[in-house]
Design a protein around this motif. Structure first.
Motif: not given
Length: 238
Positions: A80-101
């Protein structure tokens, strides 16, 4: 001690799998076809986290390092292209942090979990918070796959790396802006964890995920608009 460390590594594997599968499901990208790569990488990232947090005792560097390694895996392992990789990973981490908190506040409300859990690495409360968060993420990913829903503007890999990417398109601009906010969120998250401020982490994560969600919807709508215009052009020429 050995059992605690082993359990930490096992939980780390499931944690990494959650962070991998959620964005792949959300953006309707293939999971089954890459399952062996995903599982192997999850084991590697769990061992890296164990090294950083338990062996070397430098947890502040764990999340930034994981972000870099996840991005590399999406780029090299999943093509997956790097800028898209960083994008979807950022979505995952922010979603995970939201759910965890959010889960932390539920446990804290019932006096099951205290604030200090956010600075601990391998205690029963940590495993409880982590395990609950993982199960919620798995459930969301499963529902996304079951109902075949999510965002589709990211083309299924492998991506074409021969042609130079045009970063001036509206879609890429939105992706880069969202990625920038995600990186800021990760940096703030490390600082806020140090100061034990879960409310700030929750609010920042909600904002970042919300922004990514809005940008994703706009990108999907733009793709749909382009498809309709292309169809109309074919009709006119026909």
């Amino acid at each position: 001690m050995v059992l605690t460390n082993l359990f930490y590594i096992i939980m780390g594997v499931f944690d990494a799998l959650a962070i991998l599968m959620f964005p792949l499901a959300l953006y309707m990208l293939p999971i089954r076809e890459n399952r062996y790569k995903i599982i192997l990488f999850a084991v590697v990232i769990s061992l890296v986290s164990f090294l950083m947090r338990i062996i070397l005792n430098i947890p502040k560097l764990d999340l930034p390092l994981q972000f870099a390694l996840f991005s590399i895996f999406f780029r090299v392992g999943l093509k997956i292209k790097l800028h898209l990789s960083a994008f979807i990973l950022g979505v995952a981490i922010s979603a995970y942090a939201t759910i965890q908190m959010a889960i932390f506040y539920v446990y804290n409300f019932f006096d099951i979990m205290q604030l200090n859990v956010l600075k601990e690495n391998a205690t029963l409360q940590v495993f409880l918070l982590q395990g609950t968060s993982i199960l919620v993420i798995y459930l969301i990913a499963a529902l996304l796959k079951l109902y075949v829903t999510g965002f589709s503007f990211i083309v299924a890999p492998p991506h074409d790396f021969i042609w130079r990417e045009d970063y001036n398109t509206e879609e890429n601009k939105l992706v880069l802006i969202s990625t920038m906010f995600s990186m800021v969120t990760i940096s703030l998250g490390v600082i806020l964890l140090y100061y034990l401020n879960p409310l700030a982490i929750l609010l920042v994560s909600i904002f970042t995920f919300g922004l990514s969600y809005i940008f994703s919807r706009r990108s999907d709508e733009e793709d749909a608009r382009k498809a309709i215009e292309a169809y109309r052009e074919r009709i006119k020429k026909g």
